[in-house]
Design a protein around this motif. Sequence first.
Motif, short mmCIF file in Angstrom:
data_model
loop_
_atom_site.label_atom_id
_atom_site.label_comp_id
_atom_site.label_asym_id
_atom_site.label_seq_id
_atom_site.Cartn_x
_atom_site.Cartn_y
_atom_site.Cartn_z
N ASP A 13 1.13 -0.80 -0.48
CA ASP A 13 0.12 -0.32 0.13
C ASP A 13 0.82 1.72 -0.11
O ASP A 13 0.79 2.07 -0.64
N ASP A 14 2.18 1.15 0.66
CA ASP A 14 2.78 2.15 0.27
C ASP A 14 3.27 2.68 -0.57
O ASP A 14 3.41 3.80 -0.67
N VAL A 18 3.32 5.75 -2.83
CA VAL A 18 4.42 6.58 -3.67
C VAL A 18 4.49 7.15 -4.83
O VAL A 18 4.55 8.06 -5.70
N LEU A 19 3.77 6.09 -5.76
CA LEU A 19 4.04 6.15 -7.17
C LEU A 19 2.79 7.11 -7.69
O LEU A 19 2.43 7.50 -8.49
N GLY A 23 4.26 10.45 -9.42
CA GLY A 23 3.94 10.18 -10.39
C GLY A 23 5.19 8.67 -10.77
O GLY A 23 5.96 8.51 -10.58
N PRO A 24 5.22 9.62 -12.31
CA PRO A 24 6.16 8.63 -12.99
C PRO A 24 7.38 9.18 -13.35
O PRO A 24 8.30 7.97 -14.51
N THR A 25 8.23 9.90 -12.38
CA THR A 25 9.24 10.00 -12.85
C THR A 25 10.38 10.06 -12.14
O THR A 25 11.40 10.02 -11.56
N GLY A 26 10.54 8.92 -11.72
CA GLY A 26 11.23 7.37 -11.22
C GLY A 26 10.71 6.49 -11.48
O GLY A 26 10.41 5.67 -12.44
N LYS A 27 11.93 5.24 -10.40
CA LYS A 27 12.50 4.36 -10.71
C LYS A 27 12.43 3.49 -10.63
O LYS A 27 12.38 3.73 -8.79
N ASP A 47 13.81 10.36 -10.89
CA ASP A 47 13.79 11.27 -9.05
C ASP A 47 13.68 10.93 -8.14
O ASP A 47 14.09 11.57 -7.17
N TYR A 48 13.30 9.83 -8.55
CA TYR A 48 13.53 8.83 -7.45
C TYR A 48 13.20 7.73 -7.39
O TYR A 48 12.81 7.57 -8.85
N VAL A 49 14.23 6.78 -6.59
CA VAL A 49 14.49 5.23 -7.16
C VAL A 49 13.64 4.69 -5.91
O VAL A 49 13.28 4.73 -4.60
#
Length: 78
Positions: A13-14, A18-19, A23-27, A47-49
């Motif tokens: 759930d967490d 986060v996703l 949004g879609p700027t992470g991996k 922007d984030y992993v």
Amino acid sequence: MLKFDFLAPTTVDDAIQVLHDRGPTGKVLAGGTDLLLQLKAHLVHPDYVLDLGKIDELTRMEHVPGEGLWIGSMVRLR
């Protein structure tokens, strides 16, 4: 220099939250072989992993009576 936020949620759930929020700027990091090579070669600039390795639910394998074998997406081959 490569900079990104490193996030390691402990529940599905967490991770979903986060996703949704970031949004879609992470991996997503799920093992790391491909992503680490891409980061080192500067082929991706997230922007984030989001590390899935601390989510116990994804690392379990169990027999579910009446359903069969449940294998989480982070179960290792070993």
